[in-house]
Design a protein around this motif. Structure first.
Motif, PDB file in Angstrom:
ATOM      1  N   ASP A 108     -18.345   3.494  -2.001  1.00  0.00           N
ATOM      2  CA  ASP A 108     -17.291   3.801  -1.037  1.00  0.00           C
ATOM      3  C   ASP A 108     -17.174   2.716   0.025  1.00  0.00           C
ATOM      4  O   ASP A 108     -16.085   2.185   0.280  1.00  0.00           O
ATOM      5  CB  ASP A 108     -17.576   5.154  -0.388  1.00  0.00           C
ATOM      6  CG  ASP A 108     -16.503   5.545   0.622  1.00  0.00           C
ATOM      7  OD1 ASP A 108     -15.307   5.395   0.298  1.00  0.00           O
ATOM      8  OD2 ASP A 108     -16.860   5.986   1.718  1.00  0.00           O
ATOM      9  N   VAL A 109     -18.309   2.356   0.649  1.00  0.00           N
ATOM     10  CA  VAL A 109     -18.276   1.445   1.797  1.00  0.00           C
ATOM     11  C   VAL A 109     -18.116  -0.013   1.374  1.00  0.00           C
ATOM     12  O   VAL A 109     -17.410  -0.788   2.031  1.00  0.00           O
ATOM     13  CB  VAL A 109     -19.548   1.620   2.649  1.00  0.00           C
ATOM     14  CG1 VAL A 109     -19.581   0.610   3.790  1.00  0.00           C
ATOM     15  CG2 VAL A 109     -19.621   3.036   3.196  1.00  0.00           C
ATOM     16  N   ASN A 110     -18.765  -0.410   0.286  1.00  0.00           N
ATOM     17  CA  ASN A 110     -18.769  -1.820  -0.101  1.00  0.00           C
ATOM     18  C   ASN A 110     -17.654  -2.202  -1.056  1.00  0.00           C
ATOM     19  O   ASN A 110     -17.395  -3.392  -1.258  1.00  0.00           O
ATOM     20  CB  ASN A 110     -20.108  -2.179  -0.743  1.00  0.00           C
ATOM     21  CG  ASN A 110     -21.262  -2.095   0.232  1.00  0.00           C
ATOM     22  OD1 ASN A 110     -21.064  -2.053   1.437  1.00  0.00           O
ATOM     23  ND2 ASN A 110     -22.482  -2.046  -0.291  1.00  0.00           N
ATOM     24  N   LEU A 111     -16.981  -1.209  -1.652  1.00  0.00           N
ATOM     25  CA  LEU A 111     -15.921  -1.516  -2.619  1.00  0.00           C
ATOM     26  C   LEU A 111     -14.598  -0.861  -2.248  1.00  0.00           C
ATOM     27  O   LEU A 111     -13.611  -1.555  -1.977  1.00  0.00           O
ATOM     28  CB  LEU A 111     -16.350  -1.085  -4.024  1.00  0.00           C
ATOM     29  CG  LEU A 111     -15.321  -1.343  -5.132  1.00  0.00           C
ATOM     30  CD1 LEU A 111     -15.002  -2.828  -5.235  1.00  0.00           C
ATOM     31  CD2 LEU A 111     -15.802  -0.793  -6.460  1.00  0.00           C
ATOM     32  N   LEU A 112     -14.548   0.459  -2.224  1.00  0.00           N
ATOM     33  CA  LEU A 112     -13.270   1.141  -2.040  1.00  0.00           C
ATOM     34  C   LEU A 112     -12.669   0.891  -0.661  1.00  0.00           C
ATOM     35  O   LEU A 112     -11.475   0.563  -0.542  1.00  0.00           O
ATOM     36  CB  LEU A 112     -13.440   2.645  -2.272  1.00  0.00           C
ATOM     37  CG  LEU A 112     -13.880   3.066  -3.678  1.00  0.00           C
ATOM     38  CD1 LEU A 112     -13.922   4.582  -3.775  1.00  0.00           C
ATOM     39  CD2 LEU A 112     -12.963   2.485  -4.748  1.00  0.00           C
ATOM     40  N   ALA A 113     -13.479   1.030   0.390  1.00  0.00           N
ATOM     41  CA  ALA A 113     -12.955   0.849   1.742  1.00  0.00           C
ATOM     42  C   ALA A 113     -12.462  -0.577   1.999  1.00  0.00           C
ATOM     43  O   ALA A 113     -11.391  -0.761   2.591  1.00  0.00           O
ATOM     44  CB  ALA A 113     -13.996   1.273   2.770  1.00  0.00           C
ATOM     45  N   PRO A 114     -13.207  -1.622   1.589  1.00  0.00           N
ATOM     46  CA  PRO A 114     -12.672  -2.974   1.787  1.00  0.00           C
ATOM     47  C   PRO A 114     -11.343  -3.215   1.071  1.00  0.00           C
ATOM     48  O   PRO A 114     -10.471  -3.926   1.593  1.00  0.00           O
ATOM     49  CB  PRO A 114     -13.776  -3.874   1.207  1.00  0.00           C
ATOM     50  CG  PRO A 114     -15.014  -3.072   1.362  1.00  0.00           C
ATOM     51  CD  PRO A 114     -14.601  -1.659   1.118  1.00  0.00           C
ATOM     52  N   LEU A 115     -11.171  -2.627  -0.113  1.00  0.00           N
ATOM     53  CA  LEU A 115      -9.905  -2.811  -0.817  1.00  0.00           C
ATOM     54  C   LEU A 115      -8.750  -2.189  -0.028  1.00  0.00           C
ATOM     55  O   LEU A 115      -7.645  -2.759   0.038  1.00  0.00           O
ATOM     56  CB  LEU A 115      -9.986  -2.204  -2.215  1.00  0.00           C
ATOM     57  CG  LEU A 115     -11.016  -2.843  -3.159  1.00  0.00           C
ATOM     58  CD1 LEU A 115     -10.921  -2.236  -4.545  1.00  0.00           C
ATOM     59  CD2 LEU A 115     -10.862  -4.353  -3.218  1.00  0.00           C
ATOM     60  N   LYS A 116      -8.996  -1.026   0.595  1.00  0.00           N
ATOM     61  CA  LYS A 116      -7.972  -0.411   1.437  1.00  0.00           C
ATOM     62  C   LYS A 116      -7.688  -1.282   2.656  1.00  0.00           C
ATOM     63  O   LYS A 116      -6.534  -1.439   3.078  1.00  0.00           O
ATOM     64  CB  LYS A 116      -8.430   0.977   1.875  1.00  0.00           C
ATOM     65  CG  LYS A 116      -8.560   1.986   0.749  1.00  0.00           C
ATOM     66  CD  LYS A 116      -9.155   3.283   1.260  1.00  0.00           C
ATOM     67  CE  LYS A 116      -9.427   4.260   0.122  1.00  0.00           C
ATOM     68  NZ  LYS A 116     -10.105   5.498   0.619  1.00  0.00           N
ATOM     69  N   LEU A 117      -8.743  -1.848   3.234  1.00  0.00           N
ATOM     70  CA  LEU A 117      -8.589  -2.726   4.396  1.00  0.00           C
ATOM     71  C   LEU A 117      -7.768  -3.962   4.038  1.00  0.00           C
ATOM     72  O   LEU A 117      -6.833  -4.339   4.762  1.00  0.00           O
ATOM     73  CB  LEU A 117      -9.981  -3.124   4.900  1.00  0.00           C
ATOM     74  CG  LEU A 117     -10.062  -3.969   6.162  1.00  0.00           C
ATOM     75  CD1 LEU A 117      -9.670  -3.158   7.391  1.00  0.00           C
ATOM     76  CD2 LEU A 117     -11.494  -4.522   6.328  1.00  0.00           C
ATOM     77  N   PHE A 118      -8.108  -4.604   2.924  1.00  0.00           N
ATOM     78  CA  PHE A 118      -7.379  -5.801   2.497  1.00  0.00           C
ATOM     79  C   PHE A 118      -5.930  -5.464   2.151  1.00  0.00           C
ATOM     80  O   PHE A 118      -5.010  -6.246   2.431  1.00  0.00           O
ATOM     81  CB  PHE A 118      -8.067  -6.448   1.301  1.00  0.00           C
ATOM     82  CG  PHE A 118      -9.451  -6.994   1.586  1.00  0.00           C
ATOM     83  CD1 PHE A 118      -9.875  -7.222   2.876  1.00  0.00           C
ATOM     84  CD2 PHE A 118     -10.324  -7.274   0.539  1.00  0.00           C
ATOM     85  CE1 PHE A 118     -11.157  -7.723   3.134  1.00  0.00           C
ATOM     86  CE2 PHE A 118     -11.593  -7.773   0.781  1.00  0.00           C
ATOM     87  CZ  PHE A 118     -12.012  -8.001   2.077  1.00  0.00           C
ATOM     88  N   GLU A 119      -5.715  -4.310   1.521  1.00  0.00           N
ATOM     89  CA  GLU A 119      -4.357  -3.893   1.178  1.00  0.00           C
ATOM     90  C   GLU A 119      -3.505  -3.737   2.436  1.00  0.00           C
ATOM     91  O   GLU A 119      -2.351  -4.168   2.470  1.00  0.00           O
ATOM     92  CB  GLU A 119      -4.411  -2.567   0.408  1.00  0.00           C
ATOM     93  CG  GLU A 119      -3.043  -2.021   0.033  1.00  0.00           C
ATOM     94  CD  GLU A 119      -3.126  -0.680  -0.656  1.00  0.00           C
ATOM     95  OE1 GLU A 119      -2.077  -0.183  -1.113  1.00  0.00           O
ATOM     96  OE2 GLU A 119      -4.239  -0.112  -0.736  1.00  0.00           O
ATOM     97  N   ARG A 120      -4.076  -3.123   3.460  1.00  0.00           N
ATOM     98  CA  ARG A 120      -3.319  -2.932   4.693  1.00  0.00           C
ATOM     99  C   ARG A 120      -3.056  -4.285   5.380  1.00  0.00           C
ATOM    100  O   ARG A 120      -1.969  -4.494   5.934  1.00  0.00           O
ATOM    101  CB  ARG A 120      -4.076  -2.005   5.633  1.00  0.00           C
ATOM    102  CG  ARG A 120      -3.271  -1.540   6.838  1.00  0.00           C
ATOM    103  CD  ARG A 120      -2.106  -0.656   6.434  1.00  0.00           C
ATOM    104  NE  ARG A 120      -2.530   0.634   5.966  1.00  0.00           N
ATOM    105  CZ  ARG A 120      -2.635   1.708   6.756  1.00  0.00           C
ATOM    106  NH1 ARG A 120      -2.328   1.622   8.047  1.00  0.00           N
ATOM    107  NH2 ARG A 120      -3.009   2.858   6.246  1.00  0.00           N
TER     108      ARG A 120
END
Length: 329
Positions: A108-120
């Motif tokens: 969650d923290v090292n993969l999914l959340a960064p992808l959401k951050l980069f997408e935004r």
């Protein structure tokens, strides 16, 4: 200029925040907003809370805001990107050892959340500079000799795999000119406080802290173990360089840089510690080598850092300067 730091309450994040408040980003416009994100802001280690409070108190407008929560949550992201972000330092992560033990948390923290951050970040009208704290863990645990930026990434742990995915996504968004990204492959940074739970390379900091405080310490690698070393100050120098003077247009398509490091054995580090703190303090260090830790973190190959140095990144210079810097943190 709006600057965002994720993981701002952590070891590296706190030091970066202090430098941003003191100096800003080299060659860049003055800060108009500094957004700091973490799941909690607690001391010690300090998250620069005192400096933040002082800055807020004396600022004519609210320069600093603290955002507590998950940096991948929609509500937090809405706050982060209002106003639009000019520079994003993404430092937040679950350390490798913990991520291996707690797969769901690391995923969650090292993969999914960064992808959401980069997408935004990519959805903004303006193109932000994104400085991503990646890791040498992308190379894996069985490393060729030497390593350079062209060495194939073969992560052997979930942490390294997730960091590599982040690099790839950031590079693709940069190719599309939606962000201006650079991934910095960091080694273990010294000297972390306490036991640094979750960091497999924690012994690198622990040996320094033990000598500094005159404490007994059983090191889990042998004196012959060879490691890559970087002080906190050097790490922050390189992060700021990546956000400011770096010409990212000249980077390779991968947008990933393995930073220059000092390469020394534990025995050489102990000798340098003895020069600073005396031989009696170093004599309290014993060794009980753990084969897994030594194989993963104590058998680092040579590093060809010529590419990173060409772009203006640097290491601590000398082993004695490394010790001086590390023992001031």
């Amino acid at each position: 200029m709006h600057v965002v730091v994720t993981g701002a309450g952590g070891f590296v994040g706190a030091a970066l925040v202090r430098r941003l408040l003191e100096e800003g980003i080299p060659g860049a416009a003055p800060l108009t907003r500094l957004s700091l994100i973490d799941r909690h802001f607690a001391a010690p280690p300090a998250c620069a809370a005192a400096a933040v409070a002082q800055e807020v108190a004396r600022a004519a407008r609210p320069l600093v805001r603290l955002l507590t929560g998950d940096f991948g949550a929609a509500g937090v992201l809405d706050e982060v990107f209002s106003p639009p972000v000019d520079v994003l330092f993404h430092l937040a992560s679950v350390p490798g050892g913990q991520a291996e033990r707690e797969f769901a948390l690391g995923y969650d923290v090292n993969l999914l959340a960064p992808l959401k951050l980069f997408e935004r970040a990519a959805a903004q009208a303006n193109v932000p500079r994104v400085v991503y704290a990646s890791s040498i863990a992308v190379y894996g645990s069985v490393l060729p000799d030497p390593i350079d930026d062209g060495t194939p990434a073969r992560p052997g742990m979930s942490y390294g795999a997730h960091k590599l995915v982040g690099e790839i996504v950031l590079a693709d968004l940069s190719r599309r000119k939606l962000v201006d990204g650079v991934s910095l492959r960091l080694p273990g940074i010294v000297a972390r406080p306490g036991l640094s739970a979750g960091h497999g390379s924690a012994f690198m900091s622990a040996i320094m802290r033990a000598v500094e405080t005159g404490s007994d310490y059983v090191c889990p690698v042998s004196p012959e173990a060879g490691c890559w070393w970087m002080s906190l100050q050097s790490c922050v120098d390189n992060l700021l360089h990546a956000a400011g003077p770096l010409d990212t247009s000249a980077l390779a398509a991968e947008r990933a840089v393995t930073l220059p490091v000092l390469q020394h054995t534990i025995g050489e580090i102990k000798a340098a510690l003895a020069r600073r703190f005396g031989s009696d303090a170093v004599a309290r260090i014993s060794h009980a080598a753990d084969a897994t830790i030594e194989a993963t973190f104590g058998r680092m190959p040579r590093l060809d850092d010529s590419n990173a140095r060409r772009f203006g990144f640097a290491h601590d210079g000398t082993i004695d300067r490394l010790i001086e810097r590390a023992c001031m943190t």
